[in-house]
Design a protein around this motif. Sequence first.
Motif, mmCIF file in Angstrom:
data_model
loop_
_atom_site.group_PDB
_atom_site.id
_atom_site.type_symbol
_atom_site.label_atom_id
_atom_site.label_comp_id
_atom_site.label_asym_id
_atom_site.label_seq_id
_atom_site.Cartn_x
_atom_site.Cartn_y
_atom_site.Cartn_z
ATOM 1 N N LYS A 112 0.817 -1.221 0.000
ATOM 2 C CA LYS A 112 0.000 0.000 0.000
ATOM 3 C C LYS A 112 0.850 1.269 0.000
ATOM 4 C CE LYS A 112 -4.280 -2.099 1.288
ATOM 5 N NZ LYS A 112 -3.783 -3.499 1.209
ATOM 6 N N ASP A 145 -3.248 -2.880 7.588
ATOM 7 C CA ASP A 145 -2.231 -2.367 6.658
ATOM 8 C C ASP A 145 -2.461 -0.930 6.200
ATOM 9 O OD1 ASP A 145 -0.549 -4.474 6.635
ATOM 10 O OD2 ASP A 145 -1.060 -5.186 4.626
ATOM 11 N N PRO A 265 -2.313 -11.142 -5.826
ATOM 12 C CA PRO A 265 -3.134 -11.485 -4.654
ATOM 13 C C PRO A 265 -4.139 -10.359 -4.414
ATOM 14 C CG PRO A 265 -0.928 -10.795 -3.950
ATOM 15 C CD PRO A 265 -0.928 -10.782 -5.450
ATOM 16 N N THR A 266 -5.421 -10.711 -4.447
ATOM 17 C CA THR A 266 -6.448 -9.677 -4.618
ATOM 18 C C THR A 266 -7.432 -9.619 -3.462
ATOM 19 O OG1 THR A 266 -6.266 -9.966 -7.001
ATOM 20 C CG2 THR A 266 -8.242 -8.891 -6.198
ATOM 21 N N GLY A 267 -7.791 -8.390 -3.074
ATOM 22 C CA GLY A 267 -8.813 -8.156 -2.059
ATOM 23 C C GLY A 267 -9.871 -7.228 -2.625
ATOM 24 N N PHE A 269 -9.606 -5.503 -5.325
ATOM 25 C CA PHE A 269 -9.464 -5.492 -6.786
ATOM 26 C C PHE A 269 -8.743 -4.244 -7.301
ATOM 27 C CE2 PHE A 269 -10.873 -6.157 -11.259
ATOM 28 C CZ PHE A 269 -10.713 -7.522 -11.344
ATOM 29 N N GLY A 270 -8.042 -3.507 -6.413
ATOM 30 C CA GLY A 270 -7.353 -2.302 -6.866
ATOM 31 C C GLY A 270 -6.068 -2.632 -7.616
ATOM 32 N N ASN A 271 -5.255 -3.480 -7.007
ATOM 33 C CA ASN A 271 -3.958 -3.810 -7.579
ATOM 34 C C ASN A 271 -4.108 -4.469 -8.953
ATOM 35 O OD1 ASN A 271 -1.212 -4.168 -7.720
ATOM 36 N ND2 ASN A 271 -1.050 -5.441 -5.886
ATOM 37 N N SER A 320 -5.268 -9.041 4.725
ATOM 38 C CA SER A 320 -5.531 -7.879 3.878
ATOM 39 C C SER A 320 -6.365 -8.248 2.645
ATOM 40 C CB SER A 320 -4.219 -7.228 3.445
ATOM 41 O OG SER A 320 -3.502 -6.832 4.587
ATOM 42 N N MET A 321 -6.653 -9.535 2.496
ATOM 43 C CA MET A 321 -7.500 -9.982 1.388
ATOM 44 C C MET A 321 -8.815 -10.559 1.905
ATOM 45 S SD MET A 321 -4.287 -11.760 -0.461
ATOM 46 C CE MET A 321 -5.180 -12.750 -1.642
ATOM 47 N N HIS A 399 0.287 -13.442 1.825
ATOM 48 C CA HIS A 399 -0.469 -12.889 0.686
ATOM 49 C C HIS A 399 0.188 -13.301 -0.636
ATOM 50 C CE1 HIS A 399 -1.285 -10.371 4.197
ATOM 51 N NE2 HIS A 399 -2.477 -10.147 3.677
ATOM 52 N N THR A 425 3.229 -8.732 -2.244
ATOM 53 C CA THR A 425 2.628 -7.535 -1.644
ATOM 54 C C THR A 425 3.049 -7.230 -0.213
ATOM 55 O OG1 THR A 425 0.690 -8.875 -1.148
ATOM 56 C CG2 THR A 425 0.582 -7.494 -3.115
ATOM 57 N N ALA A 426 3.771 -8.130 0.442
ATOM 58 C CA ALA A 426 4.213 -7.794 1.802
ATOM 59 C C ALA A 426 5.525 -8.497 2.116
ATOM 60 C CB ALA A 426 3.158 -8.181 2.837
HETATM 61 C C1 LIG Z 1 -4.280 -4.540 0.425
HETATM 62 C C2 LIG Z 1 -3.460 -5.750 0.239
HETATM 63 C C3 LIG Z 1 -3.758 -6.709 -0.762
HETATM 64 C C4 LIG Z 1 -4.985 -6.610 -1.655
HETATM 65 O O1 LIG Z 1 -4.887 -5.588 -2.624
HETATM 66 P P1 LIG Z 1 -6.194 -5.028 -3.353
HETATM 67 O O2 LIG Z 1 -5.744 -3.850 -4.131
HETATM 68 O O3 LIG Z 1 -7.157 -4.656 -2.242
HETATM 69 O O4 LIG Z 1 -6.737 -6.112 -4.203
HETATM 70 C C5 LIG Z 1 -2.902 -7.795 -0.901
HETATM 71 N N1 LIG Z 1 -1.816 -7.957 -0.099
HETATM 72 C C6 LIG Z 1 -1.507 -7.063 0.868
HETATM 73 C C7 LIG Z 1 -0.317 -7.321 1.725
HETATM 74 C C8 LIG Z 1 -2.304 -5.927 1.071
HETATM 75 O O5 LIG Z 1 -1.981 -5.053 2.048
#
Ligand SMILES: *Cc1c(COP(=O)(O)O)cnc(C)c1O
Length: 501
Positions: A112, A145, A265-267, A269-271, A320-321, A399, A425-426
Motif C-alpha cells: 500500500k 495495513d 493477490p487480490t482483495g 481489486f485495486g492492484n 488484507s485480502m 499474501h 505484496t508484503a
Molecule cells: C491490500 C493488500 C492486498 C490486496 O490488494 P487489493 O488492491 O485490495 O486487491 C494484498 N496484499 C496485501 C499485503 C495488502 O496489504
Amino acid sequence: MRYESTRGGLKGISAAEAIKTGIAPDGGLFVPMDKVTVDIDFIKGLTGNTYQERAMKILSLFLTDYKPEELLDCINSAYDEQFSNKDVAPVVRVHEKLHMLELWHGPTCAFKDMALQILPHFLVKAIQKTGEQDEIVILVATSGDTGKAALEGFADVDGTRIIVYYPNGGVSDIQKLQMVTQKGKNTNVIAVNGNFDDTQNGVKKIFTDASIRKALQQKGLKFSSANSINWGRLVPQIVYYFSAYAELIKEGSIQPGEKINFVVPTGNFGNILAAWYAKDMGLPVNRLICASNSNNVLTDFIIGGVYDKKRDFYKTISPSMDILISSNLERLLYELSGKNADMVHNWMKELAKKGSYHVDNKTRALIQEVFWGGYSDDKETLASIHSVYEDCGYVMDPHTAVAMDVYDKYVIKTGDLSQTVIVSTASPFKFNASVAKALLDGKAGGKTEFELLPMLSEYTGWNIPEALKGLERKDIVHRTVCEKDGMTEALVKLLKLDAIE
Ligand SMILES: *Cc1c(COP(=O)(O)O)cnc(C)c1O
C-alpha cells in the motif's frame, strides 16, 4: 484527460477534482474518459529509466492537469530514501520462468506504500489547484495495513491532518505498534473498543454527519478519504506493471512485445485493476491471474459471472485480502461493458439490495478472455511458503503465497508456461507468525511476533527490514481509546470542534 463516474452522474472533471472528491456524488467511481495507449517503443524506452522516470512518463498520461514540475515534486517526495531498495519495486527471479515483483520496500513493508506515499502529494496539489482553502482531514478505518501506510504517507504533509481508527485487539502486534508509535505533528491514532465493522461503520457515520461537517467548516477543515477507490491511489499502481516488464526486457528474460502473465493477490481489486489498465494501454499481457484466499467471491465471479457476497466470511492468514465486496471491480465492469453506466448502476443496486448480481454473457466472456481466477486456503498457503523456500530459497509472506499457490493451479490447469510475474505484496517479516509456522517446524509456538523476527532472519539469512527493527522499543505516542459509540465524540475533542448536537 477528463474523468467521469461509472454510474453516469458526472462527466468531464479534471484529475485534480477526481482525486480531491474521491468517490463520485452518485456513488460511482471515477475513470478516465479516454483510452490511453502507448507503443512498444515507449515500453522499450523505459528500460533505461529509473523507477521515478518511469512514473513520470506514465503518470503524465493520466494526470494531464498537473504541471510536469508538480508531478516531479510528487514523485520525488514519494519514492525517495524511505524505500529501502533503490529500485523502489525490484523484480527478483525465482526460477527460469517466474519472477517476483517486490512491492514491499516502502516504510510500512507492504504494497500500500506504493500508492499511499504519493497520494497525499497529489491531494495537496489538487487542493491548491482547485482553489480550496481548507485544511484537509483524512479519516481512515483500518483492519491493519492501510492505517499505517496512510499515516506514513500523510505524516507532516502540510495542509493535512490524519486520524486513523483501528479495532482494539483486532490487528496484529506489529501492526498495532507500527501505528501507535507513528511520529508526525498531524497524526492521530484511536483504538476503538469494537471490531473492524464497528470501526468502519463509525467512520462512515462521521463522514455523513451534517452537523460535524458544519462544525468542521467553521474551523476551516474539510474531510477527505484515502481509501482504495480514489483514482489517486489506483493510477500510481499502473506504473509498476510497466516497470516490471521493462526490467524483464533489461535482464534478457523476454523479448520486447512478448506476452507475460501477472499473478495478483487480490482483495479490493485495486492492484489487479491497475494491471488491467496497463494491459489496456498496450502492455503485452497474456493473462491476469486473480488470486484469492478462502474469501473466494472473485474466483466464483470470474468463472460463473455471478457476484454473490452472501457467504461465510473467513478470517485467514492473509488478512488484507479478507474482503467480500471488491469495490474496484465496478471500474472493470464499466470498461468491459462498453462504458454502460446504466448497466453498472443496476448491478451495484442489486448488490446493495440483494447481495448479488449476474453479469451478461458478453461481459463474462470479456472478463474470461483476460482474467483467470483461483483461490488458496490457509493450509495450501502455508504449504506453498514451505515448498517455495525449500525449492528456491525464496521467503514469501502469506499474501504472496496465495498468489504462488494459485499460479501453480493455473499452470496445472492450462499448461501455460509464459514468463510470469507474481506480485509480492508484503515482506515476510510483517506477517511473520504465519511464515514462521510454515518454516520453523513447531519452534515458533508460543513466541511473540517480536521474538520471531530474529529467529526468522537467522533461519533464512534474510535481513529484518529497518522499519520493523526495534519497533517494540519505540515510544508509544498514541494512547487514545474510545468506545464504538464514542468515535464521533473522540473526533470532536481531538479537533476541538464547537459543541454539536
Ligand atoms: C491490500 C493488500 C492486498 C490486496 O490488494 P487489493 O488492491 O485490495 O486487491 C494484498 N496484499 C496485501 C499485503 C495488502 O496489504
